[in-house]
Write an enzyme that holds these catalytic residues in place. Structure first.
Site, PDB file in Angstrom:
ATOM      1  N   GLU A  57      -8.303  -5.484 -18.354  1.00  0.00           N
ATOM      2  CA  GLU A  57      -7.867  -4.667 -19.487  1.00  0.00           C
ATOM      3  C   GLU A  57      -8.737  -4.981 -20.710  1.00  0.00           C
ATOM      4  O   GLU A  57      -9.166  -4.097 -21.431  1.00  0.00           O
ATOM      5  CB  GLU A  57      -6.386  -4.915 -19.791  1.00  0.00           C
ATOM      6  CG  GLU A  57      -5.854  -4.043 -20.927  1.00  0.00           C
ATOM      7  CD  GLU A  57      -4.334  -4.141 -21.123  1.00  0.00           C
ATOM      8  OE1 GLU A  57      -3.670  -4.844 -20.346  1.00  0.00           O
ATOM      9  OE2 GLU A  57      -3.832  -3.499 -22.062  1.00  0.00           O
ATOM     10  N   ASN A  73      -6.420  -9.625 -31.099  1.00  0.00           N
ATOM     11  CA  ASN A  73      -7.755 -10.210 -31.294  1.00  0.00           C
ATOM     12  C   ASN A  73      -7.687 -11.657 -31.770  1.00  0.00           C
ATOM     13  O   ASN A  73      -8.591 -12.442 -31.499  1.00  0.00           O
ATOM     14  CB  ASN A  73      -8.571  -9.340 -32.255  1.00  0.00           C
ATOM     15  CG  ASN A  73      -9.104  -8.105 -31.538  1.00  0.00           C
ATOM     16  OD1 ASN A  73      -8.602  -7.734 -30.470  1.00  0.00           O
ATOM     17  ND2 ASN A  73     -10.106  -7.466 -32.103  1.00  0.00           N
ATOM     18  N   SER A 116       5.206  -6.648 -21.978  1.00  0.00           N
ATOM     19  CA  SER A 116       5.706  -7.160 -23.261  1.00  0.00           C
ATOM     20  C   SER A 116       7.220  -6.990 -23.397  1.00  0.00           C
ATOM     21  O   SER A 116       7.800  -6.033 -22.875  1.00  0.00           O
ATOM     22  CB  SER A 116       5.038  -6.404 -24.414  1.00  0.00           C
ATOM     23  OG  SER A 116       3.650  -6.462 -24.292  1.00  0.00           O
TER      24      SER A 116
END
Ligand SMILES: Cc1cc2nc3c(=O)[nH]c(=O)nc-3n(C[C@H](O)[C@H](O)[C@H](O)COP(=O)(O)OP(=O)(O)OC[C@H]3O[C@@H](n4cnc5c(N)ncnc54)[C@H](O)[C@@H]3O)c2cc1C
Length: 398
Positions: free
Chosen positions: A243, A384, A129
Protein backbone atom coordinates in the site's frame (compact mmCIF):
# COMPACT_ATOMS: atom_id res chain seq x y z
CA UNK A 1 23.60 7.79 -19.56
CA UNK A 2 20.49 6.82 -21.52
CA UNK A 3 17.18 7.57 -19.77
CA UNK A 4 15.00 6.33 -22.65
CA UNK A 5 12.71 3.35 -22.29
CA UNK A 6 13.69 0.20 -24.24
CA UNK A 7 12.25 0.01 -27.79
CA UNK A 8 10.23 -3.05 -26.70
CA UNK A 9 8.70 -1.00 -23.86
CA UNK A 10 7.82 1.77 -26.30
CA UNK A 11 6.04 -0.76 -28.55
CA UNK A 12 4.17 -2.02 -25.50
CA UNK A 13 3.21 1.57 -24.61
CA UNK A 14 1.69 2.08 -28.07
CA UNK A 15 -0.26 -1.19 -27.74
CA UNK A 16 -1.68 -0.12 -24.36
CA UNK A 17 -2.44 3.39 -25.63
CA UNK A 18 -4.40 2.18 -28.64
CA UNK A 19 -6.29 -0.39 -26.55
CA UNK A 20 -7.40 2.31 -24.09
CA UNK A 21 -8.34 4.71 -26.90
CA UNK A 22 -10.64 2.07 -28.44
CA UNK A 23 -12.01 0.45 -25.28
CA UNK A 24 -12.53 3.18 -22.65
CA UNK A 25 -16.23 4.22 -22.55
CA UNK A 26 -16.66 7.94 -23.30
CA UNK A 27 -18.66 8.72 -20.13
CA UNK A 28 -15.99 7.22 -17.87
CA UNK A 29 -13.25 9.13 -19.69
CA UNK A 30 -15.24 12.36 -19.41
CA UNK A 31 -15.79 12.08 -15.64
CA UNK A 32 -12.11 11.40 -15.07
CA UNK A 33 -10.87 14.17 -17.30
CA UNK A 34 -13.08 16.57 -15.34
CA UNK A 35 -11.16 15.36 -12.30
CA UNK A 36 -14.05 13.82 -10.42
CA UNK A 37 -13.11 10.82 -8.32
CA UNK A 38 -13.71 7.59 -10.20
CA UNK A 39 -16.68 5.80 -8.68
CA UNK A 40 -16.78 2.08 -8.06
CA UNK A 41 -19.23 1.46 -10.90
CA UNK A 42 -16.68 2.95 -13.32
CA UNK A 43 -13.86 0.93 -11.76
CA UNK A 44 -15.81 -2.30 -12.03
CA UNK A 45 -16.88 -1.60 -15.61
CA UNK A 46 -13.31 -0.81 -16.63
CA UNK A 47 -11.98 -3.90 -14.79
CA UNK A 48 -14.41 -6.10 -16.75
CA UNK A 49 -13.30 -4.53 -20.08
CA UNK A 50 -9.61 -4.87 -19.23
CA UNK A 51 -10.25 -8.46 -18.11
CA UNK A 52 -11.60 -9.38 -21.55
CA UNK A 53 -8.25 -8.22 -22.95
CA UNK A 54 -6.51 -10.47 -20.37
CA UNK A 55 -4.93 -7.53 -18.56
CA UNK A 56 -6.86 -7.15 -15.31
CA UNK A 57 -3.95 -8.24 -13.06
CA UNK A 58 -0.88 -6.40 -14.35
CA UNK A 59 1.11 -7.15 -11.18
CA UNK A 60 0.17 -10.84 -10.69
CA UNK A 61 2.12 -13.82 -12.00
CA UNK A 62 0.69 -15.73 -14.97
CA UNK A 63 -0.13 -18.85 -12.93
CA UNK A 64 -2.35 -16.70 -10.65
CA UNK A 65 -4.31 -15.23 -13.54
CA UNK A 66 -2.04 -12.21 -14.08
CA UNK A 67 -0.17 -10.86 -17.07
CA UNK A 68 3.31 -11.66 -15.79
CA UNK A 69 4.38 -8.19 -16.99
CA UNK A 70 7.72 -6.72 -16.01
CA UNK A 71 7.73 -3.92 -13.44
CA UNK A 72 8.37 -1.47 -16.26
CA UNK A 73 5.35 -2.69 -18.24
CA UNK A 74 3.13 -2.30 -15.15
CA UNK A 75 4.39 1.23 -14.71
CA UNK A 76 3.71 2.06 -18.38
CA UNK A 77 0.23 0.55 -18.14
CA UNK A 78 -0.62 2.77 -15.12
CA UNK A 79 0.85 5.84 -16.80
CA UNK A 80 -1.20 5.33 -19.96
CA UNK A 81 -4.39 4.70 -17.98
CA UNK A 82 -4.00 7.91 -16.00
CA UNK A 83 -3.06 10.01 -18.99
CA UNK A 84 -6.13 8.79 -20.92
CA UNK A 85 -8.62 9.35 -18.09
CA UNK A 86 -9.17 5.67 -17.25
CA UNK A 87 -9.98 4.77 -13.63
CA UNK A 88 -7.41 2.91 -11.58
CA UNK A 89 -8.07 -0.81 -11.37
CA UNK A 90 -9.20 -1.59 -7.82
CA UNK A 91 -6.04 -1.24 -5.76
CA UNK A 92 -7.34 -3.04 -2.67
CA UNK A 93 -7.85 -6.33 -4.50
CA UNK A 94 -5.04 -6.03 -6.99
CA UNK A 95 -2.18 -4.76 -4.91
CA UNK A 96 -3.19 -5.67 -1.36
CA UNK A 97 -5.54 -8.52 -0.42
CA UNK A 98 -5.22 -10.40 -3.76
CA UNK A 99 -1.45 -11.05 -3.40
CA UNK A 100 -1.97 -11.90 0.30
CA UNK A 101 -4.56 -14.53 -0.66
CA UNK A 102 -2.42 -16.19 -3.32
CA UNK A 103 0.71 -16.02 -1.14
CA UNK A 104 -0.67 -17.07 2.25
CA UNK A 105 -4.21 -18.36 1.58
CA UNK A 106 -5.39 -21.65 0.08
CA UNK A 107 -5.80 -22.47 -3.64
CA UNK A 108 -9.57 -22.67 -2.95
CA UNK A 109 -9.55 -19.09 -1.61
CA UNK A 110 -7.67 -17.97 -4.74
CA UNK A 111 -10.39 -19.59 -6.92
CA UNK A 112 -13.20 -18.24 -4.80
CA UNK A 113 -12.05 -14.65 -4.36
CA UNK A 114 -9.22 -13.69 -6.69
CA UNK A 115 -10.58 -15.04 -9.96
CA UNK A 116 -14.05 -13.39 -9.60
CA UNK A 117 -12.28 -10.21 -8.50
CA UNK A 118 -10.37 -10.16 -11.78
CA UNK A 119 -13.68 -10.36 -13.65
CA UNK A 120 -14.89 -7.26 -11.77
CA UNK A 121 -17.35 -9.27 -9.65
CA UNK A 122 -15.84 -8.61 -6.21
CA UNK A 123 -15.13 -5.24 -4.58
CA UNK A 124 -13.16 -5.23 -1.34
CA UNK A 125 -13.28 -3.03 1.76
CA UNK A 126 -10.26 -2.92 4.08
CA UNK A 127 -11.33 -3.16 7.74
CA UNK A 128 -8.10 -2.49 9.66
CA UNK A 129 -8.45 0.85 11.51
CA UNK A 130 -10.61 1.27 14.61
CA UNK A 131 -11.55 4.35 16.66
CA UNK A 132 -8.79 3.44 19.16
CA UNK A 133 -6.35 1.79 16.74
CA UNK A 134 -4.94 3.71 13.77
CA UNK A 135 -1.22 4.38 14.03
CA UNK A 136 -1.15 1.85 16.85
CA UNK A 137 -2.92 -0.70 14.68
CA UNK A 138 -1.76 -3.66 16.76
CA UNK A 139 -3.94 -2.29 19.59
CA UNK A 140 -7.12 -3.29 17.69
CA UNK A 141 -9.92 -4.82 19.73
CA UNK A 142 -12.45 -6.19 17.23
CA UNK A 143 -12.80 -9.73 18.50
CA UNK A 144 -13.23 -12.98 16.57
CA UNK A 145 -14.06 -15.92 18.84
CA UNK A 146 -13.97 -19.48 17.62
CA UNK A 147 -17.33 -21.24 18.15
CA UNK A 148 -17.38 -24.69 16.52
CA UNK A 149 -16.77 -24.27 12.78
CA UNK A 150 -17.38 -20.52 12.88
CA UNK A 151 -15.76 -17.33 14.09
CA UNK A 152 -18.11 -14.86 15.80
CA UNK A 153 -17.03 -11.26 15.27
CA UNK A 154 -17.83 -8.24 17.44
CA UNK A 155 -16.36 -4.77 17.15
CA UNK A 156 -16.17 -1.43 15.38
CA UNK A 157 -14.04 -0.41 12.38
CA UNK A 158 -13.68 3.10 10.98
CA UNK A 159 -12.47 4.98 7.87
CA UNK A 160 -13.25 2.05 5.58
CA UNK A 161 -12.91 3.34 2.03
CA UNK A 162 -15.77 2.30 -0.24
CA UNK A 163 -17.27 -0.21 2.21
CA UNK A 164 -20.68 0.84 0.84
CA UNK A 165 -19.71 -0.55 -2.58
CA UNK A 166 -17.91 -3.60 -1.25
CA UNK A 167 -19.41 -7.08 -1.34
CA UNK A 168 -16.48 -8.50 0.67
CA UNK A 169 -14.44 -7.12 3.57
CA UNK A 170 -11.00 -8.18 4.79
CA UNK A 171 -10.67 -7.56 8.51
CA UNK A 172 -7.89 -7.67 11.04
CA UNK A 173 -9.41 -9.18 14.17
CA UNK A 174 -8.17 -10.17 17.60
CA UNK A 175 -8.17 -13.92 18.07
CA UNK A 176 -5.91 -13.99 21.15
CA UNK A 177 -6.58 -11.20 23.69
CA UNK A 178 -3.51 -12.15 25.74
CA UNK A 179 -1.15 -11.13 22.91
CA UNK A 180 -0.66 -7.92 20.89
CA UNK A 181 0.80 -8.47 17.37
CA UNK A 182 0.75 -12.24 17.85
CA UNK A 183 -2.96 -12.30 18.68
CA UNK A 184 -4.25 -10.88 15.37
CA UNK A 185 -5.79 -12.76 12.42
CA UNK A 186 -6.94 -11.84 8.91
CA UNK A 187 -10.46 -12.90 7.99
CA UNK A 188 -12.80 -12.43 5.01
CA UNK A 189 -16.39 -11.35 5.73
CA UNK A 190 -19.33 -10.84 3.35
CA UNK A 191 -20.39 -7.19 3.55
CA UNK A 192 -24.05 -8.24 3.72
CA UNK A 193 -23.62 -10.83 6.50
CA UNK A 194 -26.24 -10.54 9.29
CA UNK A 195 -24.87 -8.25 12.03
CA UNK A 196 -22.76 -6.04 9.70
CA UNK A 197 -23.82 -2.36 9.72
CA UNK A 198 -22.12 0.16 7.42
CA UNK A 199 -22.61 3.89 8.04
CA UNK A 200 -21.35 6.75 5.84
CA UNK A 201 -18.82 9.42 6.86
CA UNK A 202 -19.01 12.51 4.62
CA UNK A 203 -15.64 14.10 3.93
CA UNK A 204 -14.48 17.73 3.76
CA UNK A 205 -15.10 17.79 -0.03
CA UNK A 206 -18.69 16.65 0.63
CA UNK A 207 -17.95 13.27 -0.88
CA UNK A 208 -18.87 9.84 0.44
CA UNK A 209 -16.01 7.38 0.19
CA UNK A 210 -15.50 6.72 3.91
CA UNK A 211 -17.54 4.61 6.31
CA UNK A 212 -17.63 3.13 9.75
CA UNK A 213 -18.59 -0.49 10.23
CA UNK A 214 -20.15 -2.26 13.20
CA UNK A 215 -20.00 -6.02 13.76
CA UNK A 216 -22.57 -7.56 16.09
CA UNK A 217 -22.25 -11.34 16.47
CA UNK A 218 -21.28 -11.74 12.82
CA UNK A 219 -20.74 -15.42 12.05
CA UNK A 220 -18.29 -16.56 9.37
CA UNK A 221 -16.96 -20.07 8.71
CA UNK A 222 -13.37 -20.85 9.76
CA UNK A 223 -12.61 -21.41 6.06
CA UNK A 224 -12.69 -17.61 5.68
CA UNK A 225 -9.53 -17.22 7.73
CA UNK A 226 -6.53 -16.32 5.55
CA UNK A 227 -3.39 -18.26 6.45
CA UNK A 228 -2.89 -19.25 10.06
CA UNK A 229 -4.72 -18.03 13.15
CA UNK A 230 -2.75 -15.30 15.00
CA UNK A 231 -0.42 -14.69 12.02
CA UNK A 232 -2.49 -11.78 10.68
CA UNK A 233 0.12 -9.19 11.65
CA UNK A 234 2.66 -10.76 9.27
CA UNK A 235 0.13 -10.66 6.42
CA UNK A 236 -0.85 -7.08 7.29
CA UNK A 237 2.78 -5.92 7.13
CA UNK A 238 3.18 -7.62 3.72
CA UNK A 239 0.02 -5.86 2.54
CA UNK A 240 0.76 -2.43 4.03
CA UNK A 241 4.21 -2.29 2.47
CA UNK A 242 2.53 -2.70 -0.92
CA UNK A 243 0.00 0.00 0.00
CA UNK A 244 2.83 2.41 0.90
CA UNK A 245 4.85 1.81 -2.25
CA UNK A 246 1.71 2.41 -4.29
CA UNK A 247 1.11 5.70 -2.46
CA UNK A 248 3.94 7.35 -4.43
CA UNK A 249 1.41 7.35 -7.30
CA UNK A 250 3.89 8.54 -9.93
CA UNK A 251 1.43 8.16 -12.85
CA UNK A 252 -1.16 10.28 -10.98
CA UNK A 253 1.48 12.85 -10.02
CA UNK A 254 2.69 13.04 -13.63
CA UNK A 255 -0.79 13.53 -14.99
CA UNK A 256 -1.63 16.14 -12.36
CA UNK A 257 1.61 17.99 -12.96
CA UNK A 258 0.93 18.10 -16.73
CA UNK A 259 -2.54 19.43 -15.88
CA UNK A 260 -1.03 22.12 -13.66
CA UNK A 261 1.11 23.35 -16.55
CA UNK A 262 -1.95 23.30 -18.81
CA UNK A 263 -3.94 25.42 -16.32
CA UNK A 264 -1.01 27.82 -15.92
CA UNK A 265 -0.80 28.25 -19.69
CA UNK A 266 -4.53 28.99 -20.00
CA UNK A 267 -4.91 31.26 -16.96
CA UNK A 268 -4.08 34.94 -17.41
CA UNK A 269 -2.83 37.01 -14.48
CA UNK A 270 -1.77 40.65 -14.77
CA UNK A 271 -2.24 40.49 -18.53
CA UNK A 272 -0.12 37.45 -19.31
CA UNK A 273 -0.25 33.65 -18.93
CA UNK A 274 0.41 32.55 -15.36
CA UNK A 275 3.16 30.22 -16.58
CA UNK A 276 5.19 33.31 -17.55
CA UNK A 277 5.12 34.63 -13.99
CA UNK A 278 8.68 34.14 -12.75
CA UNK A 279 7.76 33.23 -9.17
CA UNK A 280 5.12 30.71 -10.28
CA UNK A 281 7.45 29.25 -12.93
CA UNK A 282 10.21 28.77 -10.32
CA UNK A 283 7.82 26.79 -8.11
CA UNK A 284 6.77 24.70 -11.12
CA UNK A 285 10.41 23.94 -11.85
CA UNK A 286 10.97 22.80 -8.25
CA UNK A 287 7.93 20.51 -8.45
CA UNK A 288 9.16 19.10 -11.75
CA UNK A 289 12.56 18.18 -10.33
CA UNK A 290 10.89 16.61 -7.26
CA UNK A 291 8.67 14.62 -9.63
CA UNK A 292 11.68 13.46 -11.68
CA UNK A 293 13.44 12.33 -8.49
CA UNK A 294 10.35 10.42 -7.37
CA UNK A 295 9.96 8.80 -10.79
CA UNK A 296 13.54 7.51 -10.85
CA UNK A 297 13.32 6.33 -7.26
CA UNK A 298 10.15 4.41 -8.14
CA UNK A 299 11.70 2.90 -11.27
CA UNK A 300 14.76 1.84 -9.25
CA UNK A 301 12.49 0.27 -6.65
CA UNK A 302 10.55 -1.56 -9.37
CA UNK A 303 13.76 -2.78 -11.01
CA UNK A 304 15.02 -4.16 -7.68
CA UNK A 305 11.76 -5.72 -6.50
CA UNK A 306 12.49 -8.90 -4.56
CA UNK A 307 16.20 -8.02 -4.15
CA UNK A 308 16.80 -8.87 -0.48
CA UNK A 309 20.18 -7.09 -0.46
CA UNK A 310 18.50 -3.72 -0.93
CA UNK A 311 17.70 -2.64 2.60
CA UNK A 312 16.06 0.71 1.96
CA UNK A 313 12.56 1.00 3.52
CA UNK A 314 11.38 1.86 0.03
CA UNK A 315 7.65 1.71 0.73
CA UNK A 316 7.94 4.32 3.49
CA UNK A 317 10.24 6.62 1.49
CA UNK A 318 8.03 6.54 -1.60
CA UNK A 319 4.97 7.12 0.51
CA UNK A 320 6.36 10.24 2.17
CA UNK A 321 7.70 11.85 -1.03
CA UNK A 322 4.83 10.81 -3.30
CA UNK A 323 2.05 11.92 -0.97
CA UNK A 324 3.64 15.28 -0.21
CA UNK A 325 4.00 15.88 -3.93
CA UNK A 326 0.33 15.04 -4.51
CA UNK A 327 -0.64 17.68 -1.96
CA UNK A 328 1.69 20.35 -3.33
CA UNK A 329 0.44 19.85 -6.90
CA UNK A 330 -3.19 19.89 -5.70
CA UNK A 331 -2.64 23.15 -3.81
CA UNK A 332 -1.11 24.76 -6.90
CA UNK A 333 -4.05 23.58 -9.04
CA UNK A 334 -6.37 25.53 -6.77
CA UNK A 335 -4.12 28.56 -6.70
CA UNK A 336 -3.87 28.57 -10.51
CA UNK A 337 -7.63 28.10 -10.94
CA UNK A 338 -8.41 31.28 -8.99
CA UNK A 339 -12.20 31.75 -8.65
CA UNK A 340 -12.91 28.43 -10.36
CA UNK A 341 -11.12 26.68 -7.53
CA UNK A 342 -13.19 28.28 -4.79
CA UNK A 343 -16.25 26.05 -4.99
CA UNK A 344 -16.85 22.29 -4.74
CA UNK A 345 -19.00 21.44 -7.76
CA UNK A 346 -20.98 18.28 -7.01
CA UNK A 347 -20.96 15.74 -9.78
CA UNK A 348 -24.11 16.01 -11.95
CA UNK A 349 -26.70 13.33 -11.24
CA UNK A 350 -26.63 11.10 -14.30
CA UNK A 351 -29.58 9.05 -13.04
CA UNK A 352 -31.99 11.94 -13.69
CA UNK A 353 -31.20 11.82 -17.41
CA UNK A 354 -30.89 15.62 -17.44
CA UNK A 355 -27.45 16.75 -16.44
CA UNK A 356 -25.17 19.68 -17.14
CA UNK A 357 -21.50 19.92 -16.46
CA UNK A 358 -20.59 22.90 -14.28
CA UNK A 359 -19.46 26.10 -16.05
CA UNK A 360 -15.80 26.86 -16.78
CA UNK A 361 -12.96 24.90 -18.31
CA UNK A 362 -13.46 21.12 -18.59
CA UNK A 363 -10.65 20.29 -16.19
CA UNK A 364 -11.88 22.53 -13.35
CA UNK A 365 -15.00 21.10 -11.62
CA UNK A 366 -13.54 18.16 -9.67
CA UNK A 367 -10.24 19.76 -8.68
CA UNK A 368 -11.14 21.42 -5.38
CA UNK A 369 -12.81 18.28 -4.02
CA UNK A 370 -9.78 16.29 -5.15
CA UNK A 371 -7.30 18.68 -3.49
CA UNK A 372 -9.32 18.50 -0.26
CA UNK A 373 -9.36 14.70 -0.45
CA UNK A 374 -5.56 14.70 -0.94
CA UNK A 375 -5.22 16.10 2.61
CA UNK A 376 -5.76 12.46 3.59
CA UNK A 377 -2.96 10.89 1.57
CA UNK A 378 -0.36 11.72 4.22
CA UNK A 379 -2.60 9.95 6.77
CA UNK A 380 -3.93 6.75 5.20
CA UNK A 381 -1.81 3.64 4.78
CA UNK A 382 0.06 4.73 7.91
CA UNK A 383 0.66 8.45 8.53
CA UNK A 384 3.82 10.14 7.26
CA UNK A 385 5.01 10.76 10.82
CA UNK A 386 4.97 7.00 11.36
CA UNK A 387 6.78 6.43 8.02
CA UNK A 388 9.49 8.88 9.07
CA UNK A 389 9.94 6.92 12.31
CA UNK A 390 10.28 3.69 10.30
CA UNK A 391 12.92 5.30 8.03
CA UNK A 392 14.80 6.67 11.05
CA UNK A 393 14.83 3.33 12.83
CA UNK A 394 15.32 0.89 9.94
CA UNK A 395 17.67 2.84 7.72
CA UNK A 396 19.33 5.57 9.72
CA UNK A 397 19.65 3.42 12.83
CA UNK A 398 18.34 6.21 15.08
C1 LIG B 1 -9.26 9.06 3.40
C2 LIG B 1 -8.89 7.94 4.31
C3 LIG B 1 -9.10 6.63 3.90
C4 LIG B 1 -8.82 5.58 4.74
N1 LIG B 1 -9.12 4.29 4.34
C5 LIG B 1 -8.97 3.27 5.21
C6 LIG B 1 -9.41 1.96 4.88
O1 LIG B 1 -9.95 1.72 3.79
N2 LIG B 1 -9.27 0.98 5.79
C7 LIG B 1 -8.69 1.19 7.01
O2 LIG B 1 -8.57 0.24 7.77
N3 LIG B 1 -8.28 2.42 7.36
C8 LIG B 1 -8.39 3.47 6.50
N4 LIG B 1 -8.00 4.73 6.87
C9 LIG B 1 -7.47 4.95 8.22
C10 LIG B 1 -5.98 5.28 8.27
O3 LIG B 1 -5.20 4.16 8.02
C11 LIG B 1 -5.72 5.91 9.65
O4 LIG B 1 -6.42 7.15 9.69
C12 LIG B 1 -4.25 6.14 9.91
O5 LIG B 1 -3.57 4.92 10.09
C13 LIG B 1 -4.01 7.04 11.14
O6 LIG B 1 -4.70 6.56 12.25
P1 LIG B 1 -5.70 7.48 13.11
O7 LIG B 1 -6.65 8.15 12.19
O8 LIG B 1 -6.25 6.67 14.21
O9 LIG B 1 -4.77 8.64 13.70
P2 LIG B 1 -3.85 8.55 15.03
O10 LIG B 1 -3.10 7.27 15.06
O11 LIG B 1 -4.74 8.89 16.19
O12 LIG B 1 -2.85 9.72 14.76
C14 LIG B 1 -3.21 11.11 14.93
C15 LIG B 1 -1.95 11.94 14.63
O13 LIG B 1 -0.92 11.60 15.56
C16 LIG B 1 0.26 11.21 14.89
N5 LIG B 1 0.91 10.10 15.61
C17 LIG B 1 0.30 9.01 16.13
N6 LIG B 1 1.21 8.19 16.70
C18 LIG B 1 2.43 8.79 16.53
C19 LIG B 1 3.78 8.43 16.87
N7 LIG B 1 4.04 7.28 17.51
N8 LIG B 1 4.77 9.26 16.50
C20 LIG B 1 4.51 10.43 15.86
N9 LIG B 1 3.25 10.82 15.49
C21 LIG B 1 2.24 10.01 15.82
C22 LIG B 1 -0.20 10.73 13.53
O14 LIG B 1 0.82 10.87 12.57
C23 LIG B 1 -1.36 11.68 13.25
O15 LIG B 1 -0.87 12.89 12.74
C24 LIG B 1 -8.26 5.82 6.03
C25 LIG B 1 -8.02 7.13 6.43
C26 LIG B 1 -8.34 8.18 5.60
C27 LIG B 1 -8.10 9.58 6.11
Amino acid sequence: MNFDFDPADEIFRQEVRSFIRDALPADIRERNLRNYHANRADTRAWTAIVHRRGWSAPNWPVDKGGTGWSAMQQFIFDEENFAAGAPLLETGGLKMIGPVIYTFGTPEQHERFNLPFLRGEISWGQGFSEPGAGSDLAGLTTRAERQGDDYVINGHKIWTTNAHYANWLYLLVRTDPTQKQRGISLILVPADAPGVTIRPIIDIGEGHSLNEMFFDDVRVPVGNLVGEENKGWTYAKFLLDRERAFSAEVPRNKRNFALLKQIARHTRRAGRPLIEDAAFAARLAQLESDLDALTWMTLRALARQGDATWELPVGSILKVRGTELQQKIGEMHIEALGDRGAYVYPEPDFATGEHHWPPGPDYAPGLLADALYRRAVTIYGGSNEIQRTIIAKQYLGL
